[in-house]
Design a protein around this motif. Structure first.
Motif, PDB file in Angstrom:
ATOM      1  N   LEU A 249       0.833  -1.201   0.000  1.00  0.00           N
ATOM      2  CA  LEU A 249       0.000   0.000   0.000  1.00  0.00           C
ATOM      3  C   LEU A 249       0.867   1.250   0.000  1.00  0.00           C
ATOM      4  N   LEU A 250       0.728   2.065  -1.047  1.00  0.00           N
ATOM      5  CA  LEU A 250       1.519   3.286  -1.199  1.00  0.00           C
ATOM      6  C   LEU A 250       0.606   4.498  -1.307  1.00  0.00           C
ATOM      7  N   CYS A 251       1.018   5.590  -0.680  1.00  0.00           N
ATOM      8  CA  CYS A 251       0.326   6.866  -0.811  1.00  0.00           C
ATOM      9  C   CYS A 251       1.389   7.954  -0.850  1.00  0.00           C
ATOM     10  N   ASP A 252       1.538   8.606  -2.002  1.00  0.00           N
ATOM     11  CA  ASP A 252       2.630   9.565  -2.209  1.00  0.00           C
ATOM     12  C   ASP A 252       3.960   8.867  -1.927  1.00  0.00           C
ATOM     13  N   ASP A 253       4.722   9.346  -0.954  1.00  0.00           N
ATOM     14  CA  ASP A 253       6.014   8.738  -0.626  1.00  0.00           C
ATOM     15  C   ASP A 253       5.939   7.839   0.597  1.00  0.00           C
ATOM     16  N   LEU A 298     -12.809  -0.426   1.255  1.00  0.00           N
ATOM     17  CA  LEU A 298     -12.843   0.801   0.455  1.00  0.00           C
ATOM     18  C   LEU A 298     -13.530   0.541  -0.878  1.00  0.00           C
ATOM     19  N   HIS A 299     -14.359   1.485  -1.304  1.00  0.00           N
ATOM     20  CA  HIS A 299     -15.052   1.335  -2.591  1.00  0.00           C
ATOM     21  C   HIS A 299     -14.663   2.445  -3.554  1.00  0.00           C
ATOM     22  N   ARG A 300     -13.741   3.294  -3.134  1.00  0.00           N
ATOM     23  CA  ARG A 300     -13.261   4.334  -4.032  1.00  0.00           C
ATOM     24  C   ARG A 300     -12.271   3.736  -5.024  1.00  0.00           C
ATOM     25  N   LYS A 301     -12.023   4.449  -6.103  1.00  0.00           N
ATOM     26  CA  LYS A 301     -11.107   3.971  -7.137  1.00  0.00           C
ATOM     27  C   LYS A 301      -9.667   4.031  -6.631  1.00  0.00           C
ATOM     28  N   VAL A 302      -8.949   2.937  -6.720  1.00  0.00           N
ATOM     29  CA  VAL A 302      -7.533   2.905  -6.370  1.00  0.00           C
ATOM     30  C   VAL A 302      -6.755   2.370  -7.568  1.00  0.00           C
ATOM     31  N   GLU A 303      -5.498   2.764  -7.670  1.00  0.00           N
ATOM     32  CA  GLU A 303      -4.660   2.301  -8.778  1.00  0.00           C
ATOM     33  C   GLU A 303      -3.882   1.079  -8.324  1.00  0.00           C
ATOM     34  N   ILE A 304      -4.037  -0.021  -9.033  1.00  0.00           N
ATOM     35  CA  ILE A 304      -3.372  -1.274  -8.680  1.00  0.00           C
ATOM     36  C   ILE A 304      -2.474  -1.706  -9.837  1.00  0.00           C
ATOM     37  N   LYS A 305      -1.241  -2.086  -9.506  1.00  0.00           N
ATOM     38  CA  LYS A 305      -0.293  -2.578 -10.504  1.00  0.00           C
ATOM     39  C   LYS A 305       0.250  -3.930 -10.057  1.00  0.00           C
TER      40      LYS A 305
END
Length: 321
Positions: A249-253, A298-305
């Motif tokens: 799980l990443l958020c900014d840095d 969570l049901h908001r859009k998240v970016e997954i790679k």
């Protein structure tokens, strides 16, 4: 699948004994042949053994990995032993005072007493590996490729624990060989020939320690596999064939991590977002997103790679990161 996995775990546990047999065996092989191999050629034999171990590490099975820490250590032991032996040969050929041969301090006819070299080298390098065990680049690369011990299930934890146990055993045995060998050398050895007591302390004590260690570790790993069959197989079957999905799980840095509540716990700082699903060969991006929503709420859009996958025949599941 379970039968194949159980067979693979038997092979994995047996690999620990096999690596000890060939690694500590190579060290004792040098000790055993030193009375019959000339001083000039013995370093070449040691280097050939070192190259064989390098080849073993390069040709390891990527799909069914085992812990190669002991062969890795053995390559270093053999290399530095050969370097020291070459240095001793150069000293005796080029720099030694010829008068030492006349008064009997040195004797060209005496073969190498290799235990006096290889045992201290083994002790020092084993101790170095043991003290740096959590910071070794060799182990770090293995964790990146195959996952942490906890991620690889029962056998991953066994590899992690037993590799360090074998290093500790190597420290104790090489320390005993160094102590016995050098004490006898300084107190009783006469630089005329190798008599029966000399051969006992310089050759047969290391060989006896090697044989006893083989018997002890064989019994130990038979007991570990018996414990696995009795206590762990049922737990694995309860979970069934599974796939582990881990989310970093990443958020900014910033990276979101779970810190163990107990500092003395064996658990390590890790991602809190991971889950088991029924076994599958691939995880689609849609499945990854749906599972993450279920896991996090969570049901908001998240970016997954997709990052990478760990898979080997010895693990309890394949792992998608």
């Amino acid at each position: 699948m379970h039968k194949r996995r159980n067979h693979a775990k038997n092979r994995g546990i047996s690999s620990l004994w096999n690596h000890w047999a060939i690694s500590f065996g190579a060290i004792n092989f040098i000790v055993f042949i030193s009375p019959i191999v000339s001083k000039v050629w013995l370093p070449a034999v040691v280097l050939i053994l070192e190259l064989l171990f390098v080849g073993l590490l390069k040709n390891k099975d990527e799909k069914a990995p085992v812990c190669n820490l002991l062969p890795f250590l053995t390559t270093r032991i053999l290399f530095f032993t050969a370097v020291i032996m070459v240095g001793i040969n150069i000293y005796y050929m080029e720099f030694i005072d010829p008068q030492e041969y006349v008064i009997g301090l040195s004797n060209r006819k005496i073969p190498y007493i290799s235990v006096l070299v290889v045992a201290p080298v083994t002790f020092v390098l084993s101790l170095w590996i043991y003290l740096r065990r959590s910071r070794l680049a060799f182990c770090f690369q293995c964790h990146i490729k195959y996952g942490l011990p906890a991620e690889r299930g029962f056998l991953g934890r066994i590899f992690s624990h037993e590799s360090i146990y074998q290093i500790r055993l190597m420290i104790m045995l090489s320390g005993a060989m160094t102590l016995f060998g050098w004490l006898y050398y300084w107190l009783f050895y006469c630089n005329v020939n190798l008599n029966t007591p000399d051969r006992f302390f310089f050759v047969w004590i290391p060989v006896i320690l090697y044989v006893l260690s083989l018997i002890y570790l064989r019994l130990r790993y038979m007991s570990i596999y018996a414990f696995y069959r009795k206590n762990v197989v049922g737990e694995d079957n309860d979970r069934g064939d599974s796939t582990l999905i881990r989310y970093i799980l990443l958020c900014d840095d910033n990276i979101f991590l779970k810190v163990p509540a107990d500092e003395l716990s064996d658990e390590k700082v890790d991602t809190p977002a991971k889950m088991y699903v029924p076994y599958r060969e691939k995880v689609t991006m849609y499945d990854a997103e749906q599972n993450f929503r279920m896991l996090s709420g969570l049901h908001r859009k998240v970016e997954i790679k997709f990052l990478y996958e760990n898979f080997n025949y010895y693990s309890d599941s394949n792992i998608f990161h």
